[in-house]
Design an enzyme around this catalytic site. Structure first.
Site, PDB file in Angstrom:
ATOM      1  N   ASN A   6       0.863  -1.185   0.000  1.00 44.05           N
ATOM      2  CA  ASN A   6       0.000   0.000   0.000  1.00 44.05           C
ATOM      3  C   ASN A   6       0.898   1.234   0.000  1.00 44.05           C
ATOM      4  O   ASN A   6       1.486   1.570   1.021  1.00 44.05           O
ATOM      5  CB  ASN A   6      -0.901  -0.040   1.245  1.00 44.05           C
ATOM      6  CG  ASN A   6      -1.785   1.184   1.362  1.00 44.05           C
ATOM      7  OD1 ASN A   6      -1.839   2.010   0.440  1.00 44.05           O
ATOM      8  ND2 ASN A   6      -2.476   1.312   2.486  1.00 44.05           N
ATOM      9  N   LYS A   8       0.026   4.266  -0.221  1.00 40.26           N
ATOM     10  CA  LYS A   8      -0.630   5.441   0.385  1.00 40.26           C
ATOM     11  C   LYS A   8      -0.370   6.657  -0.521  1.00 40.26           C
ATOM     12  O   LYS A   8      -0.457   6.530  -1.736  1.00 40.26           O
ATOM     13  CB  LYS A   8      -0.157   5.631   1.820  1.00 40.26           C
ATOM     14  CG  LYS A   8      -0.318   4.333   2.630  1.00 40.26           C
ATOM     15  CD  LYS A   8      -0.063   4.482   4.087  1.00 40.26           C
ATOM     16  CE  LYS A   8      -0.262   3.131   4.780  1.00 40.26           C
ATOM     17  NZ  LYS A   8      -0.082   3.187   6.210  1.00 40.26           N
ATOM     18  N   HIS A  90      -9.593   1.001   5.199  1.00 38.34           N
ATOM     19  CA  HIS A  90      -8.305   1.286   5.845  1.00 38.34           C
ATOM     20  C   HIS A  90      -8.505   2.292   6.988  1.00 38.34           C
ATOM     21  O   HIS A  90      -9.306   3.225   6.868  1.00 38.34           O
ATOM     22  CB  HIS A  90      -7.302   1.832   4.822  1.00 38.34           C
ATOM     23  CG  HIS A  90      -5.899   1.798   5.343  1.00 38.34           C
ATOM     24  ND1 HIS A  90      -5.427   2.736   6.232  1.00 38.34           N
ATOM     25  CD2 HIS A  90      -4.886   0.924   5.145  1.00 38.34           C
ATOM     26  CE1 HIS A  90      -4.174   2.434   6.547  1.00 38.34           C
ATOM     27  NE2 HIS A  90      -3.820   1.341   5.890  1.00 38.34           N
ATOM     28  N   GLU A  92      -6.794   4.711   7.949  1.00 39.42           N
ATOM     29  CA  GLU A  92      -6.551   6.118   7.598  1.00 39.42           C
ATOM     30  C   GLU A  92      -7.781   6.735   6.944  1.00 39.42           C
ATOM     31  O   GLU A  92      -8.064   7.920   7.124  1.00 39.42           O
ATOM     32  CB  GLU A  92      -5.301   6.223   6.700  1.00 39.42           C
ATOM     33  CG  GLU A  92      -4.033   6.029   7.532  1.00 39.42           C
ATOM     34  CD  GLU A  92      -2.856   5.432   6.785  1.00 39.42           C
ATOM     35  OE1 GLU A  92      -2.857   5.411   5.549  1.00 39.42           O
ATOM     36  OE2 GLU A  92      -1.918   4.969   7.481  1.00 39.42           O
ATOM     37  N   GLU A 159      -5.134  -4.785  10.752  1.00 38.42           N
ATOM     38  CA  GLU A 159      -4.066  -3.806  10.945  1.00 38.42           C
ATOM     39  C   GLU A 159      -4.325  -3.006  12.221  1.00 38.42           C
ATOM     40  O   GLU A 159      -5.102  -2.043  12.206  1.00 38.42           O
ATOM     41  CB  GLU A 159      -4.014  -2.825   9.768  1.00 38.42           C
ATOM     42  CG  GLU A 159      -3.751  -3.462   8.432  1.00 38.42           C
ATOM     43  CD  GLU A 159      -3.195  -2.449   7.434  1.00 38.42           C
ATOM     44  OE1 GLU A 159      -2.076  -2.648   6.970  1.00 38.42           O
ATOM     45  OE2 GLU A 159      -3.868  -1.443   7.160  1.00 38.42           O
ATOM     46  N   GLY A 165       2.823   2.326  10.790  1.00 41.79           N
ATOM     47  CA  GLY A 165       3.789   3.421  10.596  1.00 41.79           C
ATOM     48  C   GLY A 165       4.515   3.824  11.864  1.00 41.79           C
ATOM     49  O   GLY A 165       5.176   4.863  11.905  1.00 41.79           O
ATOM     50  N   SER A 195       3.754  -2.140  10.426  1.00 48.32           N
ATOM     51  CA  SER A 195       5.208  -2.186  10.598  1.00 48.32           C
ATOM     52  C   SER A 195       5.839  -3.530  10.227  1.00 48.32           C
ATOM     53  O   SER A 195       6.792  -3.971  10.867  1.00 48.32           O
ATOM     54  CB  SER A 195       5.594  -1.768  12.028  1.00 48.32           C
ATOM     55  OG  SER A 195       5.179  -0.442  12.270  1.00 48.32           O
TER      56      SER A 195
HETATM   57  P1  13P Z   1       3.167   0.350   7.745  1.00 50.66           P
HETATM   58  O1  13P Z   1       3.684  -0.923   7.102  1.00 50.66           O
HETATM   59  O2  13P Z   1       3.901   1.583   7.268  1.00 50.66           O
HETATM   60  O3  13P Z   1       3.064   0.240   9.214  1.00 50.66           O
HETATM   61  O4  13P Z   1       1.667   0.550   7.181  1.00 50.66           O
HETATM   62  C1  13P Z   1       0.766  -0.494   7.278  1.00 50.66           C
HETATM   63  C2  13P Z   1      -0.444  -0.125   6.511  1.00 50.66           C
HETATM   64  O5  13P Z   1      -1.214   0.743   6.898  1.00 50.66           O
HETATM   65  C3  13P Z   1      -0.693  -0.838   5.237  1.00 50.66           C
HETATM   66  O6  13P Z   1      -1.983  -0.596   4.779  1.00 50.66           O
END
Ligand code: 13P
Length: 231
Positions: A6, A8, A90, A92, A159, A165, A195
């Site tokens: 992803n 983003k 997601h 976010e 997640e 992150g 992560s």
């Molecule tokens: P990270 O791998 O940067 O923690 O992000 C995970 C994520 O949100 C994937 O959709």
């Protein structure tokens, strides 16, 4: 195993092309046939990519064919790029973009109706995690509200928000317990995200009910993503 990247709000059309070129060259020679690789670039990076080694999906879209929805992208625009894979739910989008469970359920129903492959994300906050597994499960189950969990073309991505992150991965025990419980609720392939990186892929992928990983930060460079896919 499923490996999903992803991006983003990272990468351009140009850098995505370079990334996918490198990825393709490596996967052609070294991908295990049973593995599946997905890349979710930003919408502006969609192009006429074709590969049997990876699949391109979108991080988001609006649940309409087309119409007056300023700033959004619908089915007609995705069809131009042969997109039939989408991330929905997601954290976010839930937290920053304020998508409600109702919005998410509508999106799921729409893209299900159009036979999309859906990667459906769920996850709890640190506050909920600290209350224990029961609270975590009740929250995660609430994120299936309005979702047809019998749909045959979807994958779940667990997640934990506090692991996204942050460099702080959930422990093997936390992932094991949560995935075991989730498998009782929904009998679909189950990805872990939060992560994931070269240093922890071995222990995470060895967990019985982990069928793959959804990766943000470590997916941004071909080299670090390949460390996962080819581990
Ligand atoms: P990270 O791998 O940067 O923690 O992000 C995970 C994520 O949100 C994937 O959709």
């Amino acid at each position: 195993m499923i490996y999903a990247a992803n991006f983003k709000t990272n990468h351009t059309r140009q850098s995505t092309r370079e990334y996918l070129g490198k990825l393709q060259a490596k996967l052609m020679l070294e991908r295990k046939p049973s593995d599946k690789v997905y890349i979710f670039p930003p919408l502006t990076a969609l192009d006429d990519y074709e590969s049997t080694n990876f699949k391109i999906g979108v991080q988001n879209a609006y649940p309409v064919e087309n119409g007056a929805f300023t700033g959004e992208v619908g089915l007609e625009q995705l069809a131009e790029f042969n997109i039939n894979t989408i991330l929905i739910g997601h954290s976010e989008r839930r937290d920053i973009l304020k998508e409600t469970q109702e919005d998410i359920a509508k999106k799921f129903a729409f893209f299900k109706e159009h036979n999309f492959e859906i990667i459906y994300c769920i996850g709890e906050s640190l506050e909920i995690r600290e209350q224990g597994l029961e609270a975590v499960m009740s929250h995660l189950v609430s994120q299936f509200e309005g979702i047809d969990t019998t749909y045959e073309n979807f994958v779940v991505a667990y997640e934990p928000i506090w692991a996204i992150g942050t460099g702080r991965t959930a422990s093997v025990e936390e992932i094991t317990q949560t995935h075991n419980e989730l498998k009782k609720v929904v009998d679909r392939p189950l990805l872990y995200g939060g992560s994931v990186k070269g240093a922890n892929i071995n222990e995470i992928s060895a967990i019985e009910n982990v069928d793959g990983v959804l990766v943000g930060g470590a997916s941004l460079k071909t080299e670090t993503f390949l460390e996962l896919v080819l581990h």
